[in-house]
Design an enzyme around this catalytic site. Structure first.
Site, PDB file in Angstrom:
ATOM      1  N   GLU A   1      -7.293 -25.564  14.668  1.00 30.84           N
ATOM      2  CA  GLU A   1      -7.780 -26.959  14.788  1.00 30.84           C
ATOM      3  C   GLU A   1      -9.215 -26.927  14.292  1.00 30.84           C
ATOM      4  O   GLU A   1     -10.087 -26.378  14.967  1.00 30.84           O
ATOM      5  CB  GLU A   1      -7.729 -27.432  16.243  1.00 30.84           C
ATOM      6  CG  GLU A   1      -6.360 -27.375  16.888  1.00 30.84           C
ATOM      7  CD  GLU A   1      -5.380 -28.369  16.295  1.00 30.84           C
ATOM      8  OE1 GLU A   1      -5.819 -29.335  15.647  1.00 30.84           O
ATOM      9  OE2 GLU A   1      -4.171 -28.171  16.478  1.00 30.84           O
TER      10      GLU A   1
ATOM     11  N   CYS B   1     -15.041 -33.398  16.543  1.00 33.89           N
ATOM     12  CA  CYS B   1     -14.280 -33.054  15.337  1.00 33.89           C
ATOM     13  C   CYS B   1     -13.734 -34.316  14.688  1.00 33.89           C
ATOM     14  O   CYS B   1     -13.596 -34.389  13.476  1.00 33.89           O
ATOM     15  CB  CYS B   1     -13.164 -32.085  15.674  1.00 33.89           C
ATOM     16  SG  CYS B   1     -12.153 -32.654  17.029  1.00 33.89           S
TER      17      CYS B   1
END
Ligand code: NAD
Length: 496
Positions: free
Chosen positions: A266, A301
């Site tokens: 990720e 993110c």
């Protein structure tokens, strides 16, 4: 009831006993080398703990006990209902210690206490609950096969899962890995970021208290070195990573150099937030656009770091946006009224300020641009907005700080082209009143999550989370996450 003011939290912080040792095989331990590193609070730059700096011997130790626990089936061999009950007990303990864990998170990472008490810690407890509650409901398949066969397809735990995680949501990102991995029956070695190790260390004790057997959940604080050693370790079956794309690429190589462990990544993002002229509510969109980049100091993110605005509404929208941005005033994150805290450390502070300097040269500064509260010894940056060309460095590279690039476009095709012109593909958003445009544009956006007329919605575990392109592979959250921590087995039983 006592009011939880700034002085309440400062008082709590002053009396907090902070554990900095690794947690291996059911007990706290110093690093074999005896080495520690300073854990510095970004609130004021002061050292708040000495933390075990784990190295090769600690990695070997943690992996060995995790393997032993897995082989003994102390956890994997339990009826899923029993694993569920223990994990639910753990979640209860996480909630019971909410203030303490949230305080550690705020002191360690500079996140506002109003967020760590309502988002980070409850979110991690919810994640543990969600996977606990799911695990005794998912079964395998009996599949069509020749008449003389019984064909079974089952999912089995992989074995030893190493989770290497970042600092922006320390306990929450970790929970997205360890909750499904543990629910599925694996042993876990968690390596928190050296910038935010404290909450992971604390919750390990609570895992033990809840009844997770020794060796099943281990925490190894340290920097890149133990992360690398876990990724190179031949007895680690799966490496689940959240962090930068650069380190993600190295981890894939380490897996290739060792045992081809499963690698789930990720990674970073540079997410586009597209505002069309038929945006249903410019005020709401402006507030959401500000929150998309200034919430959590932009250390997200999914940060909506590229705001794509149609030329026709640019002036009106930017006025609303800068107004919304001004409501984010960096301050002491222990103050419950503060919505923007400190940047995680000096390295990240300098990195973000470096991008702001680059922005001053290549783009037009609309708001902010400075470090604040320097006298506190902490690391604070004000919300910063640039209007920029689409190919400027600040508009292409992930900054991971409170810096927004506004890019103007003239047509839907242009907006989609700009949005997709990125090595990343984590998230995207579009604002429009037209249902057809909403669906058509969503389909064309190359991103793992698309929001329509909102940004960062979806705290529910039901939505898979992850990236296209260099934002990663695999998905956290949802039942799909269990696929990462299980192997698929076909069993064929010949009847005669
Ligand atoms: P990072 O890549 O520097 O570090 C992440 C983790 O990897 C840390 O625990 C670190 O100690 C460890 N590490 C460092 N070097 C290593 C190596 N060579 N081998 C193995 N491990 C190593 O990232 P960061 O600065 O902690 O986090 C910020 C990044 O994380 C941003 O790019 C952000 O977008 C990304 N992120 C992604 C998601 C997502 O779900 N996609 C969520 C949060 C953060």
């Amino acid at each position: 009831m006592e009011q939880k003011t700034l002085s309440y939290w400062q008082g709590k912080a002053a009396s907090l006993v902070i554990e900095g040792r690794a947690f291996i095989d059911g007990a706290y331990r110093d690093a074999h080398s005896g080495r520690t590193f300073d854990c510095v609070s970004p609130i004021d730059g002061r050292t708040i703990a000495k933390v075990a700096d784990c190295g090769a011997e600690d990695v070997d130790h943690a992996v060995a006990v995790a393997r032993r626990a897995f082989d003994e089936q102390a956890w994997a061999g339990l009826n899923p209902r029993k694993r569920k009950a223990i994990l639910l007990r753990w979640a209860v303990l996480l909630r019971a210690h909410l203030d303490e864990i949230a305080l550690l998170e705020t002191l360690d990472a500079g996140k506002p206490i109003g967020d760590t008490t309502t988002v980070d810690v409850p979110g991690a407890a919810y994640c543990v609950e969600w996977f606990a509650e799911a695990i005794d409901k998912v079964g395998g398949e009996v599949v069509p096969a020749d008449h003389h066969l019984v064909g079974l397809v089952t999912r089995e735990p992989i074995g030893v899962v190493a989770a290497v995680v970042p600092w922006n949501f320390p306990i929450l990102m970790a929970s997205w890995k360890f909750a499904p991995a543990l629910a599925a029956g694996n042993s876990v070695v968690l390596k928190p970021s050296e910038k935010s190790p404290l909450s992971a260390i604390r919750i390990a004790q609570l895992a033990h208290e809840a009844g997770i057997p020794s060796g099943v959940f281990n925490v190894l604080p340290g920097g890149g070195e133990p992360g690398k050693l876990l990724a190179l370790h031949s007895d680690v079956d799966c490496l689940a990573f959240t962090g930068s794309t650069a380190v993600g690429k190295q981890i894939m190589q380490y897996a290739g150099q060792s045992n081809l462990k499963r690698v789930w990544l990720e990674l970073g993002g540079k997410s586009p937030n597209i505002v069309l002229p038929d945006c249903p509510d410019l005020d709401r969109a402006a507030k959401a656009a500000a929150s998309a980049i200034f919430y959590n100091m932009g250390e997200m993110c999914t940060a909506g770091s590229r705001l794509l605005v149609h030329r026709d509404i640019k002036d009106a929208f930017l006025e609303k946006l800068t107004d919304a941005a001004r409501s984010y005033k960096p301050g002491n994150p222990l103050d419950p009224d503060v919505s923007m805290g400190a940047i995680v450390d000096k390295v990240q502070l300098d990195r973000v300020l470096g991008y702001i300097d680059a922005g001053r040269k290549e783009a037009k500064l609309l708001l902010g641009g400075s470090r604040l509260n320097e006298a506190s010894g902490g690391y604070y940056i004000e919300p910063t907005v640039f209007e920029t060309a689409r190919d400027a460095r600040i508009a292409r590279e992930e900054i991971f700080g409170p810096v927004l690039s506004v890019i103007v476009f003239d047509s839907v095709d242009d907006a989609v082209r700009i949005a997709n012109d990125s090595e990343y593909g984590l998230a995207a958003a579009v604002w429009t009143s037209n249902l057809t445009s909403a669906h058509e544009i969503s389909r064309r956006l190359r991103a793992g999550t698309v929001w329509v007329n909102c940004y960062d919605e979806g705290g529910d575990m039901n939505f898979p989370f992850g990236g296209y392109k260099q934002s990663g592979n695999g998905r956290d959250k949802s039942l799909h996450a269990l696929e990462k921590y299980t192997e698929l087995k076909s069993t064929l039983v010949r009847l005669r």
